[in-house]
Design a protein around this motif. Structure first.
Motif, PDB file in Angstrom:
ATOM      1  N   ARG A 116       8.878 -11.958   4.682  1.00  0.00           N
ATOM      2  CA  ARG A 116      10.333 -11.317   5.088  1.00  0.00           C
ATOM      3  C   ARG A 116       9.462 -11.462   6.689  1.00  0.00           C
ATOM      4  NH1 ARG A 116       7.119  -5.400   4.868  1.00  0.00           N
ATOM      5  NH2 ARG A 116       5.291  -6.586   5.767  1.00  0.00           N
ATOM      6  N   VAL A 117      11.012 -11.559   7.120  1.00  0.00           N
ATOM      7  CA  VAL A 117      11.632 -11.436   8.344  1.00  0.00           C
ATOM      8  C   VAL A 117      12.261 -10.199   9.543  1.00  0.00           C
ATOM      9  CG1 VAL A 117      12.981 -13.467   9.946  1.00  0.00           C
ATOM     10  CG2 VAL A 117      12.398 -14.228   7.905  1.00  0.00           C
ATOM     11  N   ASN A 118      11.464 -10.725  10.298  1.00  0.00           N
ATOM     12  CA  ASN A 118      12.257  -9.456  11.629  1.00  0.00           C
ATOM     13  C   ASN A 118      12.189 -10.232  13.202  1.00  0.00           C
ATOM     14  OD1 ASN A 118      12.997  -7.524  12.561  1.00  0.00           O
ATOM     15  ND2 ASN A 118      10.879  -6.209  12.702  1.00  0.00           N
ATOM     16  N   ASN A 119      12.951  -9.452  14.150  1.00  0.00           N
ATOM     17  CA  ASN A 119      13.034  -9.956  15.207  1.00  0.00           C
ATOM     18  C   ASN A 119      12.066  -9.007  16.427  1.00  0.00           C
ATOM     19  OD1 ASN A 119      13.869 -11.494  17.648  1.00  0.00           O
ATOM     20  ND2 ASN A 119      15.414 -12.862  16.530  1.00  0.00           N
TER      21      ASN A 119
ATOM     22  N   PHE B 133      -0.543  -6.780  -2.925  1.00  0.00           N
ATOM     23  CA  PHE B 133      -1.963  -7.591  -2.563  1.00  0.00           C
ATOM     24  C   PHE B 133      -1.850  -7.729  -0.878  1.00  0.00           C
ATOM     25  CE2 PHE B 133      -4.426 -11.864  -1.052  1.00  0.00           C
ATOM     26  CZ  PHE B 133      -5.248 -11.657  -2.341  1.00  0.00           C
ATOM     27  N   GLY B 134      -0.279  -7.860  -1.087  1.00  0.00           N
ATOM     28  CA  GLY B 134      -0.143  -8.266  -0.027  1.00  0.00           C
ATOM     29  C   GLY B 134      -0.317  -9.270   1.235  1.00  0.00           C
ATOM     30  N   SER B 135      -0.439  -9.430   2.412  1.00  0.00           N
ATOM     31  CA  SER B 135      -0.108 -10.412   3.978  1.00  0.00           C
ATOM     32  C   SER B 135      -1.023 -11.378   3.184  1.00  0.00           C
ATOM     33  CB  SER B 135      -0.021 -10.141   5.192  1.00  0.00           C
ATOM     34  OG  SER B 135      -0.026 -10.619   5.597  1.00  0.00           O
ATOM     35  N   VAL B 136      -0.955 -12.976   3.094  1.00  0.00           N
ATOM     36  CA  VAL B 136      -1.470 -14.371   2.771  1.00  0.00           C
ATOM     37  C   VAL B 136      -1.501 -14.910   4.010  1.00  0.00           C
ATOM     38  CG1 VAL B 136      -2.729 -14.072   1.013  1.00  0.00           C
ATOM     39  CG2 VAL B 136      -0.271 -15.224   1.543  1.00  0.00           C
ATOM     40  N   GLY B 137      -0.158 -13.735   5.424  1.00  0.00           N
ATOM     41  CA  GLY B 137      -0.437 -15.284   6.363  1.00  0.00           C
ATOM     42  C   GLY B 137       0.935 -14.860   7.475  1.00  0.00           C
ATOM     43  N   GLY B 138       1.263 -15.468   8.658  1.00  0.00           N
ATOM     44  CA  GLY B 138       2.089 -14.656   8.981  1.00  0.00           C
ATOM     45  C   GLY B 138       2.821 -15.485  10.338  1.00  0.00           C
ATOM     46  N   GLY B 139       3.905 -15.689  11.022  1.00  0.00           N
ATOM     47  CA  GLY B 139       4.189 -16.083  12.487  1.00  0.00           C
ATOM     48  C   GLY B 139       5.283 -15.818  13.479  1.00  0.00           C
ATOM     49  N   GLY B 140       5.626 -16.636  14.033  1.00  0.00           N
ATOM     50  CA  GLY B 140       7.159 -16.368  14.641  1.00  0.00           C
ATOM     51  C   GLY B 140       6.988 -17.769  15.619  1.00  0.00           C
TER      52      GLY B 140
ATOM     53  N   TYR C 224       7.805 -13.552  10.829  1.00  0.00           N
ATOM     54  CA  TYR C 224       7.968 -13.647   9.884  1.00  0.00           C
ATOM     55  C   TYR C 224       6.196 -13.709   9.194  1.00  0.00           C
ATOM     56  CZ  TYR C 224       8.609 -18.084  11.966  1.00  0.00           C
ATOM     57  OH  TYR C 224       8.912 -18.765  13.299  1.00  0.00           O
ATOM     58  N   GLU C 225       6.189 -13.603   7.613  1.00  0.00           N
ATOM     59  CA  GLU C 225       4.895 -12.404   7.105  1.00  0.00           C
ATOM     60  C   GLU C 225       4.859 -12.765   6.040  1.00  0.00           C
ATOM     61  OE1 GLU C 225       2.493  -9.630   8.285  1.00  0.00           O
ATOM     62  OE2 GLU C 225       4.113  -8.262   6.362  1.00  0.00           O
ATOM     63  N   ALA C 226       4.630 -13.487   5.253  1.00  0.00           N
ATOM     64  CA  ALA C 226       4.425 -14.305   3.773  1.00  0.00           C
ATOM     65  C   ALA C 226       3.547 -12.427   3.409  1.00  0.00           C
ATOM     66  CB  ALA C 226       3.560 -15.839   3.641  1.00  0.00           C
ATOM     67  N   GLU C 227       4.424 -12.261   2.326  1.00  0.00           N
ATOM     68  CA  GLU C 227       3.235 -11.184   1.462  1.00  0.00           C
ATOM     69  C   GLU C 227       3.833 -11.716  -0.330  1.00  0.00           C
ATOM     70  OE1 GLU C 227       4.990  -6.911   0.357  1.00  0.00           O
ATOM     71  OE2 GLU C 227       3.746  -6.345   2.428  1.00  0.00           O
ATOM     72  N   LEU C 228       2.166 -11.258  -0.592  1.00  0.00           N
ATOM     73  CA  LEU C 228       2.086 -11.475  -2.382  1.00  0.00           C
ATOM     74  C   LEU C 228       2.317 -10.264  -2.483  1.00  0.00           C
ATOM     75  CD1 LEU C 228      -0.709 -13.573  -2.508  1.00  0.00           C
ATOM     76  CD2 LEU C 228       1.828 -14.190  -2.425  1.00  0.00           C
ATOM     77  N   THR C 229       3.490 -10.077  -3.522  1.00  0.00           N
ATOM     78  CA  THR C 229       3.616  -8.734  -4.374  1.00  0.00           C
ATOM     79  C   THR C 229       3.150  -7.972  -5.411  1.00  0.00           C
ATOM     80  OG1 THR C 229       5.470 -10.316  -4.697  1.00  0.00           O
ATOM     81  CG2 THR C 229       6.201  -8.747  -2.849  1.00  0.00           C
ATOM     82  N   PHE C 230       2.114  -8.619  -5.703  1.00  0.00           N
ATOM     83  CA  PHE C 230       1.874  -8.586  -7.452  1.00  0.00           C
ATOM     84  C   PHE C 230       0.665  -7.575  -6.661  1.00  0.00           C
ATOM     85  CE2 PHE C 230      -0.140 -12.499  -6.441  1.00  0.00           C
ATOM     86  CZ  PHE C 230      -1.192 -12.254  -6.514  1.00  0.00           C
ATOM     87  N   ASP C 231       0.475  -6.892  -7.917  1.00  0.00           N
ATOM     88  CA  ASP C 231      -1.081  -6.023  -8.456  1.00  0.00           C
ATOM     89  C   ASP C 231      -2.450  -6.187  -8.084  1.00  0.00           C
ATOM     90  OD1 ASP C 231       0.819  -3.767  -7.426  1.00  0.00           O
ATOM     91  OD2 ASP C 231       0.964  -3.024  -9.610  1.00  0.00           O
ATOM     92  N   VAL C 232      -3.030  -5.483  -7.257  1.00  0.00           N
ATOM     93  CA  VAL C 232      -4.563  -6.155  -7.759  1.00  0.00           C
ATOM     94  C   VAL C 232      -4.860  -5.276  -7.348  1.00  0.00           C
ATOM     95  CG1 VAL C 232      -4.343  -8.120  -6.690  1.00  0.00           C
ATOM     96  CG2 VAL C 232      -4.965  -6.806  -5.522  1.00  0.00           C
ATOM     97  N   THR C 233      -6.474  -4.682  -8.153  1.00  0.00           N
ATOM     98  CA  THR C 233      -7.482  -3.437  -8.264  1.00  0.00           C
ATOM     99  C   THR C 233      -7.961  -3.492  -6.818  1.00  0.00           C
ATOM    100  OG1 THR C 233      -7.103  -3.590 -10.416  1.00  0.00           O
ATOM    101  CG2 THR C 233      -8.955  -2.302  -9.351  1.00  0.00           C
ATOM    102  N   ASN C 234      -8.409  -3.135  -6.383  1.00  0.00           N
ATOM    103  CA  ASN C 234      -9.435  -3.186  -4.943  1.00  0.00           C
ATOM    104  C   ASN C 234     -10.281  -2.080  -5.079  1.00  0.00           C
ATOM    105  OD1 ASN C 234      -8.966  -0.145  -4.521  1.00  0.00           O
ATOM    106  ND2 ASN C 234      -7.869   0.261  -2.999  1.00  0.00           N
ATOM    107  N   GLU C 235     -11.241  -2.112  -3.558  1.00  0.00           N
ATOM    108  CA  GLU C 235     -13.115  -2.074  -4.585  1.00  0.00           C
ATOM    109  C   GLU C 235     -13.019  -0.588  -4.742  1.00  0.00           C
ATOM    110  OE1 GLU C 235     -11.567  -2.182  -0.720  1.00  0.00           O
ATOM    111  OE2 GLU C 235     -11.507  -3.732  -1.517  1.00  0.00           O
ATOM    112  N   LYS C 236     -11.442   0.906  -4.747  1.00  0.00           N
ATOM    113  CA  LYS C 236     -12.237   2.223  -5.696  1.00  0.00           C
ATOM    114  C   LYS C 236     -11.487   1.866  -6.480  1.00  0.00           C
ATOM    115  CE  LYS C 236     -11.265   4.258  -1.089  1.00  0.00           C
ATOM    116  NZ  LYS C 236     -10.016   4.975  -0.242  1.00  0.00           N
ATOM    117  N   GLY C 237     -11.091   0.976  -7.367  1.00  0.00           N
ATOM    118  CA  GLY C 237     -10.362   0.660  -8.369  1.00  0.00           C
ATOM    119  C   GLY C 237      -8.503   1.165  -8.422  1.00  0.00           C
ATOM    120  N   GLU C 238      -8.289   0.330  -7.571  1.00  0.00           N
ATOM    121  CA  GLU C 238      -7.000   1.746  -7.718  1.00  0.00           C
ATOM    122  C   GLU C 238      -5.932   0.218  -7.282  1.00  0.00           C
ATOM    123  OE1 GLU C 238      -7.793   5.347  -4.207  1.00  0.00           O
ATOM    124  OE2 GLU C 238      -7.720   3.493  -3.605  1.00  0.00           O
TER     125      GLU C 238
END
Length: 508
Positions: A172-175, A330-337, A312-326
């Motif tokens: 994902r890219v912004n400015n 997954f979300g961001s694994v890195g970024g920069g600019g 910019y940000e590298a985001e993983l878009t698949f679902d995972v189960t968090n500590e609460k079982g929800e």
């Protein structure tokens, strides 16, 4: 009991809070992952560089020393000439110092990568450590946004090289300039509105968590959460909120670019930022990277007070189960600019730079979730057992061990108490050894060795219940001449590998 006869107090073994010990499996997983990342970076023409763990504290930029000690956030000490030094907080500030110090010798653009530990003197918590690894790539001395576009393409290629399939990630890219233009257009530009802008940024950053309605409240008077706690908002009026929400709500940039340009028209930096986003979009599309891989997304607000242009940000878009079982993304694994101001601190002249940082531990967690790490499982060593402890016999066992190693086979000779043979097989079992090599006096007299297939033996042992049948079967055991030892071991290992491949295919 007198003081003199008291037993000395045992030192308590304790791991410092916020730090972890790493075991073999994790170390190998990181090595496997970073090797794949490194291969992509090298393909793009980046070269490795390494800077020390310590820097002078004032060089870190974000943290400057107080009169008597550095600010919180970094681990610091004073050296023997009374200068404050700190463990590096990230990998970018040390690179900026390295470039400035060697500016006349290096070739610009200076395209480098490096992986290493960084340190944060912050309160540790679940998943929050004081030492963690980052893997960065940076291009210093390249002013055009084509270097930002290339960085995004390299990140997309890295995700796929790691086995993350298209659709499971997006860059994902912004400015920064566009957001500055929006802030100016709604009347919250200038130094006097610095804190208010930070409140707006924090509100935008909660878009994934609270949705448009929640962000709207945070942009206005404020928001009360489920517990009743109230978070004060940015105090924007309805018209200002509408413009901010339009900006961060852009999902199809091609359709919204004209309206965005109208919104920031007349601002100092806004139009320039829109042009840069349009250029990045054109470059990545021209190279075959569609919005399913690299997407212009104005909701990206990471570190915008640090960056000077594209972010910019590298985001993983698949679902995972968090500590609460929800189920959560997954979300961001890195970024920069782009951070054109960082090297300039040392130089007194503009030095353009852009870079990307991957959070190694977080990305490794994601790859484990996807089953993408550990595919090349490291086999435990073949165990050469010890039946006799005299020098001649031990020399022979060592020779067997070295013969296997010389042919690229992992092997070790038993180093414990050899007199209890049962302990040697228990050790082999705990180690997961695939094969045990056995030679007692009778075998030595005949010039042969016993080769015990421990994997097949374990399987067969579940099928044999009678002791006599066990002795008769000589479970998964071969006797071969010493000269054929290596060839037979290799044959058994290859058969075991084939069994594992078949088992994986059945499971798939």
């Amino acid at each position: 009991m007198s003081e003199k006869t008291k037993k000395p107090q045992k030192l308590k073994a304790r791991l410092p809070r916020g730090f972890v010990d790493r075991e073999a499996a994790d170390i190998r997983a990181v090595n496997e992952m970073t090797a794949k990342i490194r291969e992509v970076y090298e393909r793009y023409g980046f070269d490795p560089v390494e800077t020390p763990l310590f820097e002078y504290t004032d060089a870190l930029g974000k943290f400057l020393p107080d009169a008597d000690r550095p600010n919180e956030g970094v681990f610091s000490l004073m050296d023997d000439d009374e200068q404050w030094m700190s463990l590096r907080y990230d990998l970018t500030a040390p690179l900026a110092r390295h470039v400035a110090e060697n500016f006349n010798e290096i070739q610009l653009p200076y395209r480098t990568y490096r992986a290493g530990y960084v340190f944060r003197n912050e309160k540790p918590g679940p998943g929050r450590f004081r030492q963690f690894m980052q893997f960065d790539a940076d291009s210093v001395g390249a002013p055009g946004v084509q270097s930002d576009a290339e960085m995004c393409m390299m990140m997309a290629d890295t995700m796929e090289a790691l086995g993350i399939k298209r659709g499971d990630y997006v860059i994902r890219v912004n400015n920064r300039k566009v957001l500055d233009g929006v802030m100016e257009a709604i009347g919250v530009g200038g130094e006097e509105n610095f804190n208010r802008r930070l409140t707006v940024l924090r509100a935008i950053d909660k878009l994934d968590k609270f949705g448009t309605e929640g962000v709207s409240l945070l942009l206005g008077e404020g928001r009360k959460d489920e517990s009743g706690d109230f978070t004060k908002g940015a105090g924007l009026n309805a018209d200002q909120i509408e413009k901010v929400l339009f900006f961060v709500g852009i999902t199809d940039y091609a359709q919204s670019a004209v309206h965005l340009a109208e919104l920031v028209a007349g601002t100092e930096k806004g139009a320039e930022g829109v042009d840069e986003l349009n250029t990045i979009r054109s470059l990545v599309l021209g190279a075959g990277y569609g919005p399913d891989r690299i997407k212009i997304d104005p909701s990206v607000v990471r570190g915008l007070e640090y960056y000077t242009g594209p972010v910019y940000e590298a985001e993983l878009t698949f679902d995972v189960t968090n500590e609460k079982g929800e189920k959560v993304v997954f979300g961001s694994v890195g970024g920069g600019g782009r951070y054109d101001g960082l090297v300039s601190r040392f130089m007194g002249q503009p030095v353009p730079a852009t870079g990307f940082s991957i959070g190694v531990s977080r990305l490794m967690t994601a790859l484990k979730n996807l089953g993408k790490l550990g595919a090349d499982e490291v086999l435990a060593p073949v165990l050469v057992t010890v039946m006799d402890g005299d020098v001649e016999s031990m020399g022979r066992y060592q020779r067997f061990t070295q013969a296997l190693r010389n042919e690229g086979i992992r092997a070790e000779m038993y180093q414990g108490n050899w007199k209890k043979f049962g302990n040697q097989l228990k050790y082999a079992d705990r180690r997961g050894s695939p094969i045990a090599i056995i030679q007692g006096g009778d075998e030595r007299a005949q010039g042969v060795v016993q080769i015990k297939d421990l994997i097949e033996g374990k399987r067969l042992s579940g099928e044999i219940t009678d002791n006599a049948e066990w002795r008769e079967a000589r479970v998964a055991q071969d006797v071969v001449p010493e000269a054929e030892l290596v060839a037979k071991v290799r044959e058994i290992l290859e058969a075991q590998a084939e069994d594992r491949r078949r088992a994986k295919q059945v499971n798939v």
